[in-house]
Design a protein around this motif. Structure first.
Motif, PDB file in Angstrom:
ATOM      1  N   ALA A  22      28.252  95.806  44.646  1.00 23.67           N
ATOM      2  CA  ALA A  22      28.717  94.458  44.319  1.00 23.67           C
ATOM      3  C   ALA A  22      29.070  94.335  42.839  1.00 23.67           C
ATOM      4  O   ALA A  22      30.051  93.686  42.475  1.00 23.67           O
ATOM      5  N   LYS A  23      28.279  94.970  41.991  1.00 21.36           N
ATOM      6  CA  LYS A  23      28.540  94.889  40.554  1.00 21.36           C
ATOM      7  C   LYS A  23      29.810  95.656  40.177  1.00 21.36           C
ATOM      8  O   LYS A  23      30.624  95.167  39.405  1.00 21.36           O
ATOM      9  N   ILE A  24      30.013  96.843  40.740  1.00 24.11           N
ATOM     10  CA  ILE A  24      31.224  97.618  40.444  1.00 24.11           C
ATOM     11  C   ILE A  24      32.461  96.868  40.937  1.00 24.11           C
ATOM     12  O   ILE A  24      33.446  96.715  40.205  1.00 24.11           O
ATOM     13  N   GLY A  25      32.409  96.380  42.151  1.00 18.52           N
ATOM     14  CA  GLY A  25      33.540  95.626  42.693  1.00 18.52           C
ATOM     15  C   GLY A  25      33.797  94.336  41.933  1.00 18.52           C
ATOM     16  O   GLY A  25      34.940  93.986  41.639  1.00 18.52           O
ATOM     17  N   GLY A  26      32.729  93.641  41.604  1.00 18.50           N
ATOM     18  CA  GLY A  26      32.860  92.383  40.869  1.00 18.50           C
ATOM     19  C   GLY A  26      33.452  92.578  39.483  1.00 18.50           C
ATOM     20  O   GLY A  26      34.332  91.826  39.056  1.00 18.50           O
TER      21      GLY A  26
ATOM     22  N   ALA B  15      26.357  88.421  39.096  1.00 22.03           N
ATOM     23  CA  ALA B  15      25.053  87.845  38.737  1.00 22.03           C
ATOM     24  C   ALA B  15      24.973  87.480  37.258  1.00 22.03           C
ATOM     25  O   ALA B  15      24.001  87.781  36.579  1.00 22.03           O
ATOM     26  N   ALA B  16      26.011  86.811  36.770  1.00 24.76           N
ATOM     27  CA  ALA B  16      26.014  86.338  35.389  1.00 24.76           C
ATOM     28  C   ALA B  16      25.430  84.930  35.343  1.00 24.76           C
ATOM     29  O   ALA B  16      25.572  84.152  36.279  1.00 24.76           O
ATOM     30  N   VAL B  17      24.748  84.619  34.254  1.00 26.48           N
ATOM     31  CA  VAL B  17      24.203  83.276  34.064  1.00 26.48           C
ATOM     32  C   VAL B  17      25.370  82.320  33.946  1.00 26.48           C
ATOM     33  O   VAL B  17      26.332  82.627  33.266  1.00 26.48           O
ATOM     34  N   PRO B  18      25.359  81.196  34.560  1.00 19.93           N
ATOM     35  CA  PRO B  18      24.327  80.504  35.323  1.00 19.93           C
ATOM     36  C   PRO B  18      24.423  80.704  36.836  1.00 19.93           C
ATOM     37  O   PRO B  18      23.899  79.902  37.595  1.00 19.93           O
ATOM     38  N   PHE B  19      25.099  81.755  37.260  1.00 21.04           N
ATOM     39  CA  PHE B  19      25.328  81.991  38.683  1.00 21.04           C
ATOM     40  C   PHE B  19      24.433  83.098  39.230  1.00 21.04           C
ATOM     41  O   PHE B  19      24.754  83.736  40.220  1.00 21.04           O
ATOM     42  N   HIS B  20      23.307  83.328  38.627  1.00 17.79           N
ATOM     43  CA  HIS B  20      22.431  84.460  38.913  1.00 17.79           C
ATOM     44  C   HIS B  20      21.267  84.133  39.841  1.00 17.79           C
ATOM     45  O   HIS B  20      20.535  85.022  40.227  1.00 17.79           O
TER      46      HIS B  20
ATOM     47  N   TYR C  53      16.354  91.270  37.619  1.00 18.78           N
ATOM     48  CA  TYR C  53      16.608  90.693  36.293  1.00 18.78           C
ATOM     49  C   TYR C  53      17.217  91.733  35.359  1.00 18.78           C
ATOM     50  O   TYR C  53      18.017  91.393  34.480  1.00 18.78           O
ATOM     51  N   SER C  54      16.875  92.993  35.546  1.00 21.11           N
ATOM     52  CA  SER C  54      17.523  94.061  34.790  1.00 21.11           C
ATOM     53  C   SER C  54      19.015  94.092  35.128  1.00 21.11           C
ATOM     54  O   SER C  54      19.861  94.269  34.244  1.00 21.11           O
ATOM     55  N   SER C  55      19.342  93.921  36.394  1.00 20.73           N
ATOM     56  CA  SER C  55      20.736  93.884  36.823  1.00 20.73           C
ATOM     57  C   SER C  55      21.475  92.714  36.186  1.00 20.73           C
ATOM     58  O   SER C  55      22.643  92.844  35.795  1.00 20.73           O
TER      59      SER C  55
END
Length: 181
Positions: free
Chosen positions: A35-39, A8-13, A95-97
């Motif tokens: 998802a964040k840990i794996g990503g 979920a990094a900008v601009p792909f969020h 958005y915090s994520s």
């Protein structure tokens, strides 16, 4: 692009707030952490191992580091400022994520600059940060789920008005999780 979407990094969020709001809270809690840990695990592996030698000209740093730095800054700015305008707790946590993805991307860029890979201080920092993020994010979603189970509220920020008077333990727990995040 695929890993930027995953973390979920900008601009792909763009998907993150809608999915967090629309999904059942336990699924959202799992998805926000797993998802964040794996990503980030895959992103670190790809950037450090796969692209470590990719340089342009005679620079020492890998060419991808500057791109990650710009994406990290944009992700931090958008995630934090957009979170301030939310009325829904799950959207605010989304958005915090996004903002937390920016913090982690700063460490990914630092790992790339150091050239030491995962064994560097920045690489170890990513692991510690993800561990702390996992507990606090799941805790925040657990509070939202507890409120949803008790009286059907918990989604709107206004549902937390006067929470200390009615459910002091849950209010203190949410305060600790929010301060940690």
């Amino acid at each position: 692009v695929g890993l930027g979407f995953k973390v979920a990094a900008v601009p792909f969020h763009m998907w993150t707030p809608d999915v967090y709001e629309g999904s059942p809270t336990p699924i959202t809690a799992y998805m926000s952490v797993a998802a964040k840990i794996g990503g980030f695990g895959a992103l670190l592996r790809l950037m450090i191992t796969g692209l470590a030698g990719f340089t342009i000209g005679e620079t020492d740093a890998a060419a991808w580091v500057m791109t990650i730095q710009v994406i990290a800054a944009a992700t931090l700015i958008l995630g934090n400022f957009a979170a301030l305008a939310q009325n829904n707790v799950k959207r605010m946590l989304a958005y915090s994520s996004i903002a937390h993805a920016g913090y982690l991307l700063m460490a990914v860029a630092a790992v790339g600059v150091s050239g030491e890979g995962i064994s560097s201080s920045a690489g170890q920092g990513v692991a510690v940060y993800m561990l702390a993020y996992m507990f606090t994010n799941i805790g925040a979603f657990a509070v939202v789920q507890a409120l949803e189970n008790s009286d059907g509220s918990g989604s709107d920020i206004s549902d937390f008005d006067g929470l200390f008077n009615s459910k002091p333990v849950i209010a203190v727990a949410m305060t600790i999780f929010m301060l940690s995040l």
